[in-house]
Design a protein around this motif. Structure first.
Motif, mmCIF file in Angstrom:
data_model
loop_
_atom_site.group_PDB
_atom_site.id
_atom_site.type_symbol
_atom_site.label_atom_id
_atom_site.label_comp_id
_atom_site.label_asym_id
_atom_site.label_seq_id
_atom_site.Cartn_x
_atom_site.Cartn_y
_atom_site.Cartn_z
ATOM 1 N N ASP A 100 18.339 -56.402 12.268
ATOM 2 C CA ASP A 100 18.792 -57.634 11.627
ATOM 3 C C ASP A 100 18.298 -58.912 12.299
ATOM 4 O O ASP A 100 18.685 -60.012 11.885
ATOM 5 N N PHE A 101 17.449 -58.826 13.297
ATOM 6 C CA PHE A 101 16.850 -60.010 13.911
ATOM 7 C C PHE A 101 15.482 -60.266 13.294
ATOM 8 O O PHE A 101 14.636 -59.373 13.241
ATOM 9 N N ASP A 102 15.269 -61.495 12.850
ATOM 10 C CA ASP A 102 14.003 -61.879 12.231
ATOM 11 C C ASP A 102 12.919 -61.969 13.305
ATOM 12 O O ASP A 102 13.091 -62.660 14.319
ATOM 13 N N VAL A 103 11.781 -61.296 13.090
ATOM 14 C CA VAL A 103 10.747 -61.222 14.131
ATOM 15 C C VAL A 103 10.076 -62.571 14.367
ATOM 16 O O VAL A 103 9.505 -62.803 15.442
ATOM 17 N N VAL A 104 10.141 -63.479 13.384
ATOM 18 C CA VAL A 104 9.545 -64.802 13.554
ATOM 19 C C VAL A 104 10.564 -65.796 14.083
ATOM 20 O O VAL A 104 10.289 -66.553 15.022
ATOM 21 N N ARG A 105 11.753 -65.796 13.523
ATOM 22 C CA ARG A 105 12.756 -66.793 13.877
ATOM 23 C C ARG A 105 13.564 -66.420 15.117
ATOM 24 O O ARG A 105 14.144 -67.307 15.769
ATOM 25 N N GLN A 106 13.626 -65.145 15.442
ATOM 26 C CA GLN A 106 14.441 -64.706 16.593
ATOM 27 C C GLN A 106 13.634 -63.770 17.504
ATOM 28 O O GLN A 106 14.042 -62.649 17.784
ATOM 29 N N PRO A 107 12.488 -64.218 17.987
ATOM 30 C CA PRO A 107 11.605 -63.335 18.767
ATOM 31 C C PRO A 107 12.214 -62.860 20.084
ATOM 32 O O PRO A 107 11.951 -61.727 20.501
ATOM 33 N N LEU A 108 13.010 -63.689 20.734
ATOM 34 C CA LEU A 108 13.587 -63.277 22.019
ATOM 35 C C LEU A 108 14.559 -62.119 21.830
ATOM 36 O O LEU A 108 14.576 -61.172 22.622
ATOM 37 N N GLN A 109 15.386 -62.202 20.787
ATOM 38 C CA GLN A 109 16.322 -61.108 20.509
ATOM 39 C C GLN A 109 15.564 -59.827 20.166
ATOM 40 O O GLN A 109 15.976 -58.729 20.562
ATOM 41 N N VAL A 110 14.463 -59.963 19.424
ATOM 42 C CA VAL A 110 13.657 -58.795 19.075
ATOM 43 C C VAL A 110 13.058 -58.165 20.328
ATOM 44 O O VAL A 110 13.084 -56.940 20.510
ATOM 45 N N LYS A 111 12.516 -58.995 21.209
ATOM 46 C CA LYS A 111 11.855 -58.480 22.412
ATOM 47 C C LYS A 111 12.818 -57.722 23.315
ATOM 48 O O LYS A 111 12.408 -56.814 24.040
ATOM 49 N N ARG A 112 14.094 -58.092 23.285
ATOM 50 C CA ARG A 112 15.086 -57.370 24.099
ATOM 51 C C ARG A 112 15.347 -55.964 23.576
ATOM 52 O O ARG A 112 15.868 -55.115 24.302
ATOM 53 N N LEU A 113 14.987 -55.723 22.308
ATOM 54 C CA LEU A 113 15.282 -54.438 21.679
ATOM 55 C C LEU A 113 14.118 -53.458 21.724
ATOM 56 O O LEU A 113 14.313 -52.260 21.502
ATOM 57 N N ILE A 114 12.914 -53.956 21.982
ATOM 58 C CA ILE A 114 11.733 -53.137 21.753
ATOM 59 C C ILE A 114 10.971 -52.813 23.034
ATOM 60 O O ILE A 114 11.056 -53.507 24.034
ATOM 61 N N GLY A 115 10.204 -51.715 22.947
ATOM 62 C CA GLY A 115 9.203 -51.375 23.943
ATOM 63 C C GLY A 115 7.899 -51.123 23.214
ATOM 64 O O GLY A 115 7.902 -50.610 22.092
ATOM 65 N N VAL A 116 6.776 -51.492 23.845
ATOM 66 C CA VAL A 116 5.483 -51.421 23.169
ATOM 67 C C VAL A 116 4.478 -50.689 24.044
ATOM 68 O O VAL A 116 4.273 -51.048 25.215
ATOM 69 N N CYS A 117 3.871 -49.663 23.468
ATOM 70 C CA CYS A 117 2.771 -48.947 24.117
ATOM 71 C C CYS A 117 1.504 -49.268 23.333
ATOM 72 O O CYS A 117 1.318 -48.766 22.231
ATOM 73 N N PRO A 118 0.608 -50.115 23.879
ATOM 74 C CA PRO A 118 -0.564 -50.544 23.122
ATOM 75 C C PRO A 118 -1.621 -49.459 23.022
ATOM 76 O O PRO A 118 -1.604 -48.463 23.750
ATOM 77 N N GLN A 119 -2.567 -49.684 22.133
ATOM 78 C CA GLN A 119 -3.662 -48.732 21.970
ATOM 79 C C GLN A 119 -4.580 -48.735 23.185
ATOM 80 O O GLN A 119 -5.018 -47.687 23.654
ATOM 81 N N GLU A 120 -4.859 -49.929 23.725
ATOM 82 C CA GLU A 120 -5.730 -50.014 24.891
ATOM 83 C C GLU A 120 -4.929 -49.731 26.159
ATOM 84 O O GLU A 120 -3.740 -50.055 26.257
ATOM 85 N N ILE A 121 -5.575 -49.117 27.134
ATOM 86 C CA ILE A 121 -4.917 -48.842 28.411
ATOM 87 C C ILE A 121 -5.035 -50.090 29.279
ATOM 88 O O ILE A 121 -6.104 -50.386 29.827
ATOM 89 N N ASN A 122 -3.953 -50.855 29.385
ATOM 90 C CA ASN A 122 -3.984 -52.114 30.115
ATOM 91 C C ASN A 122 -3.174 -52.052 31.412
ATOM 92 O O ASN A 122 -2.586 -53.048 31.850
ATOM 93 N N LEU A 123 -3.138 -50.879 32.025
ATOM 94 C CA LEU A 123 -2.523 -50.731 33.333
ATOM 95 C C LEU A 123 -3.419 -51.375 34.393
ATOM 96 O O LEU A 123 -4.622 -51.524 34.198
ATOM 97 N N ASP A 124 -2.825 -51.756 35.523
ATOM 98 C CA ASP A 124 -3.614 -52.222 36.673
ATOM 99 C C ASP A 124 -4.053 -50.988 37.451
ATOM 100 O O ASP A 124 -3.259 -50.368 38.155
ATOM 101 N N LYS A 125 -5.310 -50.637 37.321
ATOM 102 C CA LYS A 125 -5.793 -49.375 37.877
ATOM 103 C C LYS A 125 -5.979 -49.403 39.388
ATOM 104 O O LYS A 125 -6.196 -48.358 40.007
ATOM 105 N N GLU A 126 -5.900 -50.595 39.984
ATOM 106 C CA GLU A 126 -5.995 -50.689 41.443
ATOM 107 C C GLU A 126 -4.627 -50.636 42.111
ATOM 108 O O GLU A 126 -4.528 -50.744 43.336
#
Length: 277
Positions: A62-88
């Protein structure tokens, strides 16, 4: 849990997504299936607040992804397609930095829990550049779980991995669903969608062209496929049952294969395209 209404996105006048309507239930593994450029990653970016839609709206819990981005970010986890770990850095250090950014309480305990979940406790001090592709993908998923999200986005999580490692990651994803996490996964691996997803949406050129369970989608176009070589091209004929398949095979030249239909056959039937892995 995840709802979109007439969601659309243009990039420099090019339509990347158009009229997407979804309703993803809590605790569901929902798959977006389609070739590169179909709109899968664009959908993920909008739902995770990384891109603004050109039109339409979307909500997470029920949180709008455009109008309430902070509330959305608290609910989600994202695994991207590219591997963006710090390999060092080590696996532990990668998780610690991410946890500090999210201000995760009792961070050491949380990191230990995640490393145990991902079967990486013995490699916690190892540099990520020493990890195999499968281990890095697993660490990406663990990092996305740092903030204990209720919704997990996995964008092509097993791309480029061999079948054995891919199945190990499937086991982890099923375990996360058993914990009540809602999962949206994008993939162009047919077997992955069939094995993991409760429901699948098929995207083609930015449009949602079918949505149902894998079994229902397959049944919609036919239960069996008769493959035969027609000149230099392979021909695929969809039929309803095994008896019809055998009858059709009698009319075809040698080298006929009869097999059960799958989601790729659905995709070809609906779009005329074959998925490229």
């Amino acid at each position: 849990m995840i709802v979109t209404e007439a969601l659309g996105k243009n990039y420099q006048g090019i339509i990347a997504l158009e009229g997407l309507d979804l309703h993803i239930r809590p605790g569901e593994i929902f798959g977006l299936l389609g070739p590169n450029g179909a709109g899968k990653t664009t959908t993920i970016k909008i739902l995770t607040t990384l891109a603004r839609p050109t039109r339409g709206r979307a909500w997470i819990n029920d949180f709008d992804v455009v109008r309430q981005p902070l509330q959305v970010k608290r609910l989600i986890g994202v695994c991207p397609q590219e591997i963006n770990l710090d390999k060092e850095l080590s696996a532990y250090e990668n998780l610690r930095i991410y946890g500090q950014l999210y201000r995760v309480p009792d961070l050491r305990t949380r990191i230990r829990e995640l490393l145990e979940l991902g079967d990486q406790s013995q490699r916690a001090a190892s540099l990520v550049r020493e990890f195999s592709g499968g281990m890095q993908r697993r660490l990406l998923i663990l990092r996305a779980l740092m903030s204990r999200p209720r919704v997990l986005f996995l964008d092509e999580p097993t791309v480029g991995l061999d079948p054995q490692v891919r199945r190990q990651l499937w086991d982890l994803i099923r375990h996360l669903q058993a914990q009540g996490i809602t999962i949206l996964i994008t993939t162009h691996y047919i077997e992955e969608a069939e094995m993991l997803c409760d429901r699948v949406g098929i995207l083609s050129r930015g449009h949602l062209i079918a949505l149902d369970t894998p079994n229902a989608l397959t049944a919609r176009v036919g239960g069996y496929v008769v493959e035969s070589l027609n000149g230099v091209r392979r021909q695929y004929i969809l039929v309803r049952d095994k008896a019809a398949a055998y009858a059709q095979a009698q009319n075809e030249p040698s080298g006929v294969i009869i097999r059960q239909a799958n989601l790729e056959d659905v995709f070809i039937k609906l779009t005329g395209e074959r998925l490229q892995h």
